[in-house]
Structures are given as C-alpha cells and as structure tokens.
Design a protein around this motif. Sequence first.
Motif, PDB file in Angstrom:
ATOM      1  N   LEU A 151       0.835  -1.202   0.000  1.00  0.00           N
ATOM      2  CA  LEU A 151       0.000   0.000   0.000  1.00  0.00           C
ATOM      3  C   LEU A 151       0.868   1.250   0.000  1.00  0.00           C
ATOM      4  O   LEU A 151       0.554   2.236  -0.679  1.00  0.00           O
ATOM      5  N   HIS A 152       1.947   1.232   0.742  1.00  0.00           N
ATOM      6  CA  HIS A 152       2.890   2.346   0.759  1.00  0.00           C
ATOM      7  C   HIS A 152       3.530   2.512  -0.614  1.00  0.00           C
ATOM      8  O   HIS A 152       3.713   3.634  -1.106  1.00  0.00           O
ATOM      9  N   LEU A 153       3.857   1.401  -1.265  1.00  0.00           N
ATOM     10  CA  LEU A 153       4.422   1.456  -2.609  1.00  0.00           C
ATOM     11  C   LEU A 153       3.435   2.072  -3.599  1.00  0.00           C
ATOM     12  O   LEU A 153       3.812   2.892  -4.442  1.00  0.00           O
ATOM     13  N   LEU A 154       2.155   1.698  -3.480  1.00  0.00           N
ATOM     14  CA  LEU A 154       1.125   2.278  -4.340  1.00  0.00           C
ATOM     15  C   LEU A 154       1.061   3.788  -4.155  1.00  0.00           C
ATOM     16  O   LEU A 154       1.010   4.548  -5.127  1.00  0.00           O
ATOM     17  N   ARG A 155       1.058   4.239  -2.899  1.00  0.00           N
ATOM     18  CA  ARG A 155       1.012   5.671  -2.627  1.00  0.00           C
ATOM     19  C   ARG A 155       2.201   6.388  -3.251  1.00  0.00           C
ATOM     20  O   ARG A 155       2.070   7.489  -3.799  1.00  0.00           O
ATOM     21  N   THR A 156       3.368   5.756  -3.195  1.00  0.00           N
ATOM     22  CA  THR A 156       4.573   6.362  -3.752  1.00  0.00           C
ATOM     23  C   THR A 156       4.479   6.531  -5.256  1.00  0.00           C
ATOM     24  O   THR A 156       4.910   7.540  -5.813  1.00  0.00           O
ATOM     25  N   THR A 157       3.891   5.550  -5.942  1.00  0.00           N
ATOM     26  CA  THR A 157       3.787   5.642  -7.402  1.00  0.00           C
ATOM     27  C   THR A 157       2.805   6.725  -7.837  1.00  0.00           C
ATOM     28  O   THR A 157       2.900   7.250  -8.947  1.00  0.00           O
ATOM     29  N   LEU A 158       1.858   7.067  -6.957  1.00  0.00           N
ATOM     30  CA  LEU A 158       0.838   8.050  -7.316  1.00  0.00           C
ATOM     31  C   LEU A 158       1.269   9.485  -7.075  1.00  0.00           C
ATOM     32  O   LEU A 158       0.660  10.412  -7.608  1.00  0.00           O
ATOM     33  N   LEU A 159       2.310   9.687  -6.269  1.00  0.00           N
ATOM     34  CA  LEU A 159       2.702  11.034  -5.867  1.00  0.00           C
ATOM     35  C   LEU A 159       4.070  11.404  -6.404  1.00  0.00           C
ATOM     36  O   LEU A 159       4.951  10.553  -6.544  1.00  0.00           O
ATOM     37  N   ASP A 160       4.233  12.680  -6.678  1.00  0.00           N
ATOM     38  CA  ASP A 160       5.532  13.220  -7.055  1.00  0.00           C
ATOM     39  C   ASP A 160       6.292  13.543  -5.771  1.00  0.00           C
ATOM     40  O   ASP A 160       6.019  14.539  -5.109  1.00  0.00           O
ATOM     41  N   ASN A 161       7.236  12.681  -5.418  1.00  0.00           N
ATOM     42  CA  ASN A 161       7.963  12.863  -4.160  1.00  0.00           C
ATOM     43  C   ASN A 161       8.805  14.130  -4.133  1.00  0.00           C
ATOM     44  O   ASN A 161       9.185  14.609  -3.067  1.00  0.00           O
ATOM     45  N   LEU A 162       9.125  14.644  -5.310  1.00  0.00           N
ATOM     46  CA  LEU A 162      10.002  15.813  -5.383  1.00  0.00           C
ATOM     47  C   LEU A 162       9.224  17.114  -5.324  1.00  0.00           C
ATOM     48  O   LEU A 162       9.813  18.184  -5.236  1.00  0.00           O
ATOM     49  N   LYS A 163       7.891  17.017  -5.395  1.00  0.00           N
ATOM     50  CA  LYS A 163       7.074  18.233  -5.409  1.00  0.00           C
ATOM     51  C   LYS A 163       6.951  18.803  -4.007  1.00  0.00           C
ATOM     52  O   LYS A 163       6.649  18.089  -3.058  1.00  0.00           O
ATOM     53  N   LYS A 164       7.186  20.076  -3.877  1.00  0.00           N
ATOM     54  CA  LYS A 164       7.105  20.735  -2.577  1.00  0.00           C
ATOM     55  C   LYS A 164       5.649  20.860  -2.151  1.00  0.00           C
ATOM     56  O   LYS A 164       4.775  21.167  -2.954  1.00  0.00           O
ATOM     57  N   VAL A 165       5.399  20.642  -0.875  1.00  0.00           N
ATOM     58  CA  VAL A 165       4.038  20.730  -0.372  1.00  0.00           C
ATOM     59  C   VAL A 165       3.590  22.172  -0.283  1.00  0.00           C
ATOM     60  O   VAL A 165       2.572  22.561  -0.817  1.00  0.00           O
ATOM     61  N   ASN A 166       4.368  22.996   0.382  1.00  0.00           N
ATOM     62  CA  ASN A 166       4.001  24.398   0.517  1.00  0.00           C
ATOM     63  C   ASN A 166       4.605  25.176  -0.640  1.00  0.00           C
ATOM     64  O   ASN A 166       5.732  25.610  -0.593  1.00  0.00           O
ATOM     65  N   ASN A 167       3.820  25.311  -1.711  1.00  0.00           N
ATOM     66  CA  ASN A 167       4.334  25.986  -2.897  1.00  0.00           C
ATOM     67  C   ASN A 167       3.939  27.454  -2.938  1.00  0.00           C
ATOM     68  O   ASN A 167       3.970  28.084  -3.967  1.00  0.00           O
ATOM     69  N   SER A 168       3.538  28.002  -1.799  1.00  0.00           N
ATOM     70  CA  SER A 168       3.222  29.425  -1.717  1.00  0.00           C
ATOM     71  C   SER A 168       4.411  30.192  -1.171  1.00  0.00           C
ATOM     72  O   SER A 168       5.198  29.674  -0.397  1.00  0.00           O
ATOM     73  N   SER A 169       4.508  31.420  -1.583  1.00  0.00           N
ATOM     74  CA  SER A 169       5.561  32.263  -1.027  1.00  0.00           C
ATOM     75  C   SER A 169       5.210  32.591   0.412  1.00  0.00           C
ATOM     76  O   SER A 169       4.042  32.686   0.784  1.00  0.00           O
ATOM     77  N   PRO A 170       6.213  32.785   1.293  1.00  0.00           N
ATOM     78  CA  PRO A 170       5.951  33.010   2.716  1.00  0.00           C
ATOM     79  C   PRO A 170       5.073  34.212   2.993  1.00  0.00           C
ATOM     80  O   PRO A 170       4.337  34.236   3.959  1.00  0.00           O
ATOM     81  N   ASN A 171       5.143  35.213   2.130  1.00  0.00           N
ATOM     82  CA  ASN A 171       4.370  36.435   2.382  1.00  0.00           C
ATOM     83  C   ASN A 171       3.037  36.446   1.653  1.00  0.00           C
ATOM     84  O   ASN A 171       2.414  37.477   1.508  1.00  0.00           O
ATOM     85  N   ASN A 172       2.619  35.268   1.171  1.00  0.00           N
ATOM     86  CA  ASN A 172       1.343  35.206   0.463  1.00  0.00           C
ATOM     87  C   ASN A 172       0.200  35.327   1.456  1.00  0.00           C
ATOM     88  O   ASN A 172      -0.019  34.453   2.280  1.00  0.00           O
ATOM     89  N   SER A 173      -0.521  36.404   1.411  1.00  0.00           N
ATOM     90  CA  SER A 173      -1.595  36.636   2.366  1.00  0.00           C
ATOM     91  C   SER A 173      -2.955  36.252   1.802  1.00  0.00           C
ATOM     92  O   SER A 173      -3.969  36.448   2.451  1.00  0.00           O
ATOM     93  N   LYS A 174      -2.973  35.716   0.599  1.00  0.00           N
ATOM     94  CA  LYS A 174      -4.242  35.406  -0.051  1.00  0.00           C
ATOM     95  C   LYS A 174      -4.631  33.953   0.167  1.00  0.00           C
ATOM     96  O   LYS A 174      -4.932  33.226  -0.752  1.00  0.00           O
ATOM     97  N   LYS A 175      -4.576  33.501   1.383  1.00  0.00           N
ATOM     98  CA  LYS A 175      -4.972  32.121   1.679  1.00  0.00           C
ATOM     99  C   LYS A 175      -6.496  32.058   1.695  1.00  0.00           C
ATOM    100  O   LYS A 175      -7.142  32.661   2.535  1.00  0.00           O
TER     101      LYS A 175
END
Length: 416
Positions: free
Chosen positions: A205-229
């Motif tokens: 199941l862990h292997l399946l999850r790994t194949t579905l996700l881009d491990n290199l993609k950053k989770v927080n892709n917003s700039s730190p000063n982004n106030s438009k959440k």
Amino acid sequence: MEAGENANNRSPTATPKIQTIQNFASLQRENTGFKKYHEPRAVLLGPIHYGKPKYQLAEKYKLILASEFIKNSSKVIDELYKKIEDNIKEPRECYEEEATKDYPDKALTWIFFVDGYAILQYIYCATTNKFKDLNIKNDCAALGQQDLFLLENQLPYCLLKWLMRLSQLEAHQAESKKGESLHSMEIPHEQRLSMDGDSEPIHLLHLLRTTLLDNLKKVNNSSPNNSKKQDWQSYRNGKDLKNAGIWLKPKTTFLNDICYNPSCFIGYLNLPKISADNSTGQKFFNLMAFEMCPDFDNNFEITSYICFLNSHMNHADHVMELRKAGILHNFLGSDQAVAKLFNELGTNLVPNLSIYSDVRADIHKHHQTLLSHMFRFYHDYFDSPWSNPTFFGVLLELILSVIQAWFTVKLTSQSY
C-alpha cells in the motif's frame, strides 16, 4: 490511553507499524458504510484478519500460489520455513503488538510463509497473465488485486524481498514486482517506483502511494508572504470555473501535480487523469487511512487530493464537466454515482491547506478580474437557448421606445 502513550514514545523517524483501522481514522470509523472499504473481499493476508471462516476458499488458492512459487525455486519447503521461523522477530515487529500478540512464533511463521509466497506468485501471474494455468478465474484475480492494497491486509515489504532472496528468484521476480497491477490508477509504471533517497516502502500500500505522488514536489508551494490564503471551497466546481473563464485541462502525471496556468484572456486548471470504478473507493480509503496512521509522518497528499476532487463533484453535472474535459473516466455508470462516491470519501477529512495554496490564490485572483466578470455576465444572461431572443426582444423594444420619444420631441418642437 495505551495507544496515546505508544504514539508519544515513538521516535519521529521510526517505521510505521502495520495496524488496524480502529486505531485511528475515528471520524470515518463512525460511518458503518466504510466497512466495505477496509475488510477483504476475497482473500486474507497477514495476521489481522486471519482465520475468518468466510475466506476458507481463498486459503486454498493461497496454498496453490505459494506451492507454485516454491516449486520454481531451487530451495526445499522445510529449509525456507526454518529460515523464516529463525528470524520471525523482525517481521513480527513490523506490526502493532495488538495485531500479533495472540500468535505464537510457529503460527505467525506459517502465515508469513504461505501469504508471502502467495503474494509473490500472484504478482508474477498478474504481470504475465498466467492465472489460467492455476485455474484461477479473472473475477477472483481482480478481487485479489484489490485486497492486496488494504491497510489491514499488508505484509512487510522487507519480508517479501527476503522471501525472494531465500528462493533465489529475486532477479526474475524483481521485474514482475514492478507491475503490481497499478495500471488501474493510470499512472505509468516507469514513474518513480522507488522511494526518496535509499529508503524502501513499508508495504505494498505504501508502494502504491509512492507511485501516485511526485515525491520531489514541494508541499508548501506558496511564497511566505502570500496573504491570499483562501478557504477550501474557493476551488469551485468545474462549471463555475468554466463560467469564469477557467478551462479544465487533463494531464497524465502524478495526483499531486495540480496547477493553474494563465493564457491570454483565459486560464487553465491542469488536473491529472483518473478513473472511477468499483475499486476506486476501497483504494483511496485505504490510502487515506494509511496517511492517518499516528506513526506515519506525511503531508496528507492523498487526503488533500480527495478533498480537492470532492469540492469539484457536488453534483452529477460537475462530474460531467470533468468527464467532458477528459480528466475523469467513468466506469461506474452514472455521473451521480461518481459524485456520491467522492462525496462519501471526502466526508470529515482534514486536508493540508498548504497543498495547492497557489492554485487557490490564482483562481481567486482570476475571479477578481474584469474579464472574469464579463465571462460570468455572458453565461448568466446569454448561455441558454432563450437568452438571445429575449435579449434582442428587449433591445428592439428599447430602440423603438427611443425612436418614438425622438419623434414625439421632434413633432412637439415643430408645433411651436
């Protein structure tokens, strides 16, 4: 109380234990409808559900698969069994203590011996289309595939690798193992079957999850000063996006690779392709349950993805928009069935709001533009069979009124 103490005492870098769903996912456990997603349909694997009477027929098939794998090995059964028994402590410790405490070493050795080799032979048959050679029908093979990815039905991945080495068939089986029948998720097998760095998956199941996700993609892709959440609902459904000048566009990629791209006067929301069939609910439920394990440190990518899809599928016509865009392949029959499925999966989930935060901000920004207001005005007043006749009727009446007023003023001025 004991579960809480175990969670607090566990090292952040410790390997997550294989455990039952009742240890976590409390919000989903309250819904008895989810029982169909975490209990095996055809075959029991591992110690958690072992011995339940209704799965006795599958036990015979497991013995057939295991014996076929061992038959093709250069080792004898007694030798293979003895090596597992002598090293039983390592795979036992891959489970929460509650899951294996009732099994003495000999009983647990037998479970790992039969189930482990049955899984390896199943994977080999699935990737070489040889189930008929063992008189296993396609429907049984399909149900067995779904049961491979249940959280409560897992065997340690290290055990499977160990069994291959013991049987001296590792080189032959390694390539077969890559298949895992993951094609139903429409993710190419070549795309990252290994984990980040030198680590390896905990189980299938862990292997399946790994194949579905881009491990290199950053989770927080917003700039730190982004106030438009924006809140989660700012994604809007496909119909609302289209009315605002944002078009849905399919892409064959990882599930967490969702992005917004502006283009001239319109925008494109790029979404990965996905299929909805009879195995979709079970597969995603177990992936989300795995993310909820108290000892699994992760960013809830699958959970956040399901929340994202749920926000796009409130009704059947929203599913139709995704289907027309080529993003969703519906094998469930009606679009309403797909909407119901993802609404059910998306109930009481807590997504990671850092994921897709830039997408939310970009969509919100697009909705504030003058062009977006013009698109919505057009769809509100002209996007129906009766809109144009009504508009031109009102316009003609207005023109005639203006002409009549002009002649009235003209005649009145001439009379003076």
